[in-house]
Design a protein around this motif. Structure first.
Motif, PDB file in Angstrom:
ATOM      1  N   LEU A 164      14.022 -69.565 -22.585  1.00  0.00           N
ATOM      2  CA  LEU A 164      13.386 -70.684 -21.895  1.00  0.00           C
ATOM      3  C   LEU A 164      12.172 -70.158 -21.150  1.00  0.00           C
ATOM      4  O   LEU A 164      12.253 -69.134 -20.472  1.00  0.00           O
ATOM      5  CB  LEU A 164      14.356 -71.335 -20.892  1.00  0.00           C
ATOM      6  N   VAL A 165      11.038 -70.844 -21.282  1.00  0.00           N
ATOM      7  CA  VAL A 165       9.804 -70.409 -20.621  1.00  0.00           C
ATOM      8  C   VAL A 165       9.246 -71.559 -19.796  1.00  0.00           C
ATOM      9  O   VAL A 165       9.072 -72.681 -20.301  1.00  0.00           O
ATOM     10  CB  VAL A 165       8.744 -69.946 -21.648  1.00  0.00           C
ATOM     11  N   PHE A 166       8.958 -71.282 -18.525  1.00  0.00           N
ATOM     12  CA  PHE A 166       8.347 -72.266 -17.632  1.00  0.00           C
ATOM     13  C   PHE A 166       6.987 -71.739 -17.171  1.00  0.00           C
ATOM     14  O   PHE A 166       6.869 -70.572 -16.794  1.00  0.00           O
ATOM     15  CB  PHE A 166       9.246 -72.538 -16.423  1.00  0.00           C
ATOM     16  N   ASP A 167       5.992 -72.617 -17.215  1.00  0.00           N
ATOM     17  CA  ASP A 167       4.608 -72.243 -16.901  1.00  0.00           C
ATOM     18  C   ASP A 167       4.242 -72.752 -15.501  1.00  0.00           C
ATOM     19  O   ASP A 167       4.182 -73.960 -15.262  1.00  0.00           O
ATOM     20  CB  ASP A 167       3.674 -72.845 -17.953  1.00  0.00           C
ATOM     21  N   ALA A 168       3.972 -71.825 -14.576  1.00  0.00           N
ATOM     22  CA  ALA A 168       3.663 -72.189 -13.189  1.00  0.00           C
ATOM     23  C   ALA A 168       2.173 -72.104 -12.873  1.00  0.00           C
ATOM     24  O   ALA A 168       1.787 -72.171 -11.705  1.00  0.00           O
ATOM     25  CB  ALA A 168       4.448 -71.287 -12.236  1.00  0.00           C
ATOM     26  N   ARG A 169       1.333 -72.007 -13.887  1.00  0.00           N
ATOM     27  CA  ARG A 169      -0.097 -71.801 -13.628  1.00  0.00           C
ATOM     28  C   ARG A 169      -0.785 -73.019 -13.016  1.00  0.00           C
ATOM     29  O   ARG A 169      -1.892 -72.889 -12.488  1.00  0.00           O
ATOM     30  CB  ARG A 169      -0.805 -71.398 -14.930  1.00  0.00           C
ATOM     31  N   PHE A 170      -0.162 -74.193 -13.063  1.00  0.00           N
ATOM     32  CA  PHE A 170      -0.785 -75.388 -12.487  1.00  0.00           C
ATOM     33  C   PHE A 170      -0.583 -75.475 -10.978  1.00  0.00           C
ATOM     34  O   PHE A 170      -1.212 -76.298 -10.309  1.00  0.00           O
ATOM     35  CB  PHE A 170      -0.230 -76.648 -13.163  1.00  0.00           C
ATOM     36  N   LEU A 171       0.294 -74.627 -10.427  1.00  0.00           N
ATOM     37  CA  LEU A 171       0.568 -74.663  -8.997  1.00  0.00           C
ATOM     38  C   LEU A 171      -0.578 -74.017  -8.206  1.00  0.00           C
ATOM     39  O   LEU A 171      -1.265 -73.124  -8.729  1.00  0.00           O
ATOM     40  CB  LEU A 171       1.877 -73.928  -8.686  1.00  0.00           C
ATOM     41  N   PRO A 172      -0.818 -74.436  -6.959  1.00  0.00           N
ATOM     42  CA  PRO A 172      -1.834 -73.791  -6.117  1.00  0.00           C
ATOM     43  C   PRO A 172      -1.617 -72.282  -6.069  1.00  0.00           C
ATOM     44  O   PRO A 172      -0.479 -71.816  -5.897  1.00  0.00           O
ATOM     45  CB  PRO A 172      -1.617 -74.440  -4.746  1.00  0.00           C
ATOM     46  N   ASN A 173      -2.682 -71.514  -6.218  1.00  0.00           N
ATOM     47  CA  ASN A 173      -2.587 -70.069  -6.404  1.00  0.00           C
ATOM     48  C   ASN A 173      -2.857 -69.303  -5.106  1.00  0.00           C
ATOM     49  O   ASN A 173      -3.975 -69.339  -4.580  1.00  0.00           O
ATOM     50  CB  ASN A 173      -3.580 -69.625  -7.478  1.00  0.00           C
ATOM     51  N   PRO A 174      -1.876 -68.567  -4.594  1.00  0.00           N
ATOM     52  CA  PRO A 174      -2.070 -67.781  -3.375  1.00  0.00           C
ATOM     53  C   PRO A 174      -3.133 -66.692  -3.527  1.00  0.00           C
ATOM     54  O   PRO A 174      -3.669 -66.206  -2.535  1.00  0.00           O
ATOM     55  CB  PRO A 174      -0.694 -67.149  -3.125  1.00  0.00           C
ATOM     56  N   TYR A 175      -3.408 -66.320  -4.765  1.00  0.00           N
ATOM     57  CA  TYR A 175      -4.399 -65.260  -5.004  1.00  0.00           C
ATOM     58  C   TYR A 175      -5.747 -65.605  -4.386  1.00  0.00           C
ATOM     59  O   TYR A 175      -6.496 -64.716  -3.959  1.00  0.00           O
ATOM     60  CB  TYR A 175      -4.543 -65.034  -6.509  1.00  0.00           C
ATOM     61  N   PHE A 176      -6.063 -66.894  -4.325  1.00  0.00           N
ATOM     62  CA  PHE A 176      -7.369 -67.309  -3.823  1.00  0.00           C
ATOM     63  C   PHE A 176      -7.373 -67.540  -2.308  1.00  0.00           C
ATOM     64  O   PHE A 176      -8.377 -67.976  -1.749  1.00  0.00           O
ATOM     65  CB  PHE A 176      -7.825 -68.576  -4.548  1.00  0.00           C
ATOM     66  N   VAL A 177      -6.264 -67.235  -1.657  1.00  0.00           N
ATOM     67  CA  VAL A 177      -6.215 -67.248  -0.196  1.00  0.00           C
ATOM     68  C   VAL A 177      -6.418 -65.806   0.263  1.00  0.00           C
ATOM     69  O   VAL A 177      -5.569 -64.947  -0.019  1.00  0.00           O
ATOM     70  CB  VAL A 177      -4.860 -67.790   0.322  1.00  0.00           C
ATOM     71  N   PRO A 178      -7.539 -65.489   0.908  1.00  0.00           N
ATOM     72  CA  PRO A 178      -7.870 -64.090   1.220  1.00  0.00           C
ATOM     73  C   PRO A 178      -6.741 -63.303   1.877  1.00  0.00           C
ATOM     74  O   PRO A 178      -6.519 -62.132   1.533  1.00  0.00           O
ATOM     75  CB  PRO A 178      -9.076 -64.229   2.155  1.00  0.00           C
ATOM     76  N   SER A 179      -6.020 -63.921   2.777  1.00  0.00           N
ATOM     77  CA  SER A 179      -4.948 -63.193   3.475  1.00  0.00           C
ATOM     78  C   SER A 179      -3.725 -62.935   2.602  1.00  0.00           C
ATOM     79  O   SER A 179      -2.852 -62.140   2.967  1.00  0.00           O
ATOM     80  CB  SER A 179      -4.524 -63.979   4.726  1.00  0.00           C
ATOM     81  N   LEU A 180      -3.660 -63.589   1.433  1.00  0.00           N
ATOM     82  CA  LEU A 180      -2.497 -63.454   0.551  1.00  0.00           C
ATOM     83  C   LEU A 180      -2.781 -62.691  -0.735  1.00  0.00           C
ATOM     84  O   LEU A 180      -1.854 -62.308  -1.447  1.00  0.00           O
ATOM     85  CB  LEU A 180      -1.946 -64.842   0.196  1.00  0.00           C
ATOM     86  N   THR A 181      -4.046 -62.464  -1.020  1.00  0.00           N
ATOM     87  CA  THR A 181      -4.448 -61.880  -2.308  1.00  0.00           C
ATOM     88  C   THR A 181      -3.724 -60.573  -2.614  1.00  0.00           C
ATOM     89  O   THR A 181      -3.218 -60.363  -3.726  1.00  0.00           O
ATOM     90  CB  THR A 181      -5.961 -61.635  -2.341  1.00  0.00           C
ATOM     91  N   GLU A 182      -3.658 -59.675  -1.638  1.00  0.00           N
ATOM     92  CA  GLU A 182      -3.087 -58.346  -1.873  1.00  0.00           C
ATOM     93  C   GLU A 182      -1.565 -58.311  -1.716  1.00  0.00           C
ATOM     94  O   GLU A 182      -0.952 -57.282  -1.962  1.00  0.00           O
ATOM     95  CB  GLU A 182      -3.724 -57.330  -0.916  1.00  0.00           C
ATOM     96  N   LEU A 183      -0.985 -59.426  -1.299  1.00  0.00           N
ATOM     97  CA  LEU A 183       0.469 -59.492  -1.173  1.00  0.00           C
ATOM     98  C   LEU A 183       1.092 -59.907  -2.505  1.00  0.00           C
ATOM     99  O   LEU A 183       0.390 -60.162  -3.479  1.00  0.00           O
ATOM    100  CB  LEU A 183       0.845 -60.487  -0.072  1.00  0.00           C
ATOM    101  N   SER A 184       2.410 -59.991  -2.539  1.00  0.00           N
ATOM    102  CA  SER A 184       3.101 -60.443  -3.749  1.00  0.00           C
ATOM    103  C   SER A 184       4.094 -61.533  -3.382  1.00  0.00           C
ATOM    104  O   SER A 184       4.305 -61.837  -2.203  1.00  0.00           O
ATOM    105  CB  SER A 184       3.840 -59.268  -4.411  1.00  0.00           C
ATOM    106  N   GLY A 185       4.719 -62.083  -4.403  1.00  0.00           N
ATOM    107  CA  GLY A 185       5.702 -63.124  -4.186  1.00  0.00           C
ATOM    108  C   GLY A 185       6.955 -62.658  -3.467  1.00  0.00           C
ATOM    109  O   GLY A 185       7.789 -63.481  -3.076  1.00  0.00           O
ATOM    110  N   LYS A 186       7.103 -61.354  -3.269  1.00  0.00           N
ATOM    111  CA  LYS A 186       8.221 -60.819  -2.501  1.00  0.00           C
ATOM    112  C   LYS A 186       7.952 -60.890  -0.999  1.00  0.00           C
ATOM    113  O   LYS A 186       8.864 -60.699  -0.201  1.00  0.00           O
ATOM    114  CB  LYS A 186       8.491 -59.365  -2.904  1.00  0.00           C
ATOM    115  N   ASP A 187       6.681 -61.130  -0.623  1.00  0.00           N
ATOM    116  CA  ASP A 187       6.302 -61.191   0.787  1.00  0.00           C
ATOM    117  C   ASP A 187       6.459 -62.613   1.319  1.00  0.00           C
ATOM    118  O   ASP A 187       6.094 -63.588   0.654  1.00  0.00           O
ATOM    119  CB  ASP A 187       4.862 -60.714   0.966  1.00  0.00           C
TER     120      ASP A 187
END
Length: 289
Positions: free
Chosen positions: A189-212
């Motif tokens: 089963l594959v789910f595509d989450a690319r349509f969700l708002p992307n934390p990468y483009f928030v400067p304070s979140l770019t270098e973090l990961s989803g574990k943070d």
């Protein structure tokens, strides 16, 4: 073909085979830990005699037999042998595989020679040759596990979840991944989450990961994420119920975003927590983290 009432239902045989470096040793050790009587690398002509010796011993109900390319002079007899075993015992062939990159890395770490290294010019050629030689046995297997993204602990956990439970429940793997590196080949089963708002483009979140926690909070508070998770959970509740009824033993759920570091990691953890609520014990792998 033998009738079911002629089978020896008191014995369960697992034939463990697959590519060198894919985890056969870890698998056999794990099976031994949970009560299987394990033997490895017996020549096929000897295996039937070995099983006859155990026939009278009711102590040895679950038996695991390792077969690999090291007995290549007898390898052509392997499938014939397995067919004979299946006529007399409840038998499952477990085939372990991994991609070339993973096997190369494992051999570099262990510095052990490949069983076919004396027949070909380099390790990559040996891996390709072995994959081709084992293909007929792979196509004959009831269960195929891709261990490319597993560490030994994760593989051990998976083998335990498949063979140690009193009730046979689906073993679930949840993988987060980035589409930049492709969809996991073994995903059911594959789910595509690319349509969700992307934390990468928030400067304070770019270098973090989803574990943070800041990234997790950002992703989970989005209304799109809330709706998306609701649909995923409803679907999984329906699908897993069907898999249980079917007797499905192995399910891989993949959730992807662009790079595999933010959204997919958060959602994989959330999905795994929901899977636990369904009385299953998922293994979580963050492939591109």
């Amino acid at each position: 073909m033998s009738q079911p009432d002629k089978l020896n239902s008191e014995k369960f045989i697992v034939i463990v085979t697959g590519l060198s470096g894919a985890g056969k040793t870890v698998t056999l050790r794990t099976l031994e830990d949970i009560g299987f009587f394990c033997v490895d690398n017996l020549p096929p002509p000897v295996i039937l005699e070995f099983l006859k010796l155990l026939q009278k011993h009711t102590t040895f109900r679950n038996i695991a037999i390792g077969i690999d390319i090291r007995v290549q002079q007898f390898f052509e007899e392997a499938i014939k042998l397995i067919k004979k075993i299946k006529k007399s015992y409840k038998t499952e062939v477990l085939f372990l595989e991994a991609d070339d990159e993973a096997i190369l890395l494992r051999y570099k770490e262990t510095r052990r020679p490949h069983p076919l290294s004396g027949y070909v010019s380099d390790l990559i050629e040996a891996i390709k040759k072995e994959r081709a030689m084992l293909y007929p046995l792979r196509s004959f297997s009831e269960r195929i596990i891709d261990t490319s993204r597993f560490n030994p602990h994760q593989l051990k956990s998976l083998i335990r979840s498949i063979y140690a439970a009193e009730e046979i429940l689906p073993s679930v793997i949840v993988i987060s991944f980035g589409y930049k590196k492709g969809v996991p080949m073994n995903a059911d089963l594959v789910f595509d989450a690319r349509f969700l708002p992307n934390p990468y483009f928030v400067p304070s979140l770019t270098e973090l990961s989803g574990k943070d926690k800041p990234v997790r909070d950002f992703v989970l508070k989005q209304k799109e994420t809330i709706e998306f998770l609701k649909y995923i959970k409803n679907f999984l509740n329906f699908a897993v119920s069907g898999y249980k009824k079917e007797g499905r033993a192995y399910i891989t759920i993949a959730i992807g975003c662009t790079g595999g570091r933010h959204r997919s990691v958060v959602l994989a953890e959330e999905i795994a927590e929901y899977i636990k609520s369904l009385s299953l014990n998922p293994v979580v792998i963050h492939r591109d983290l």
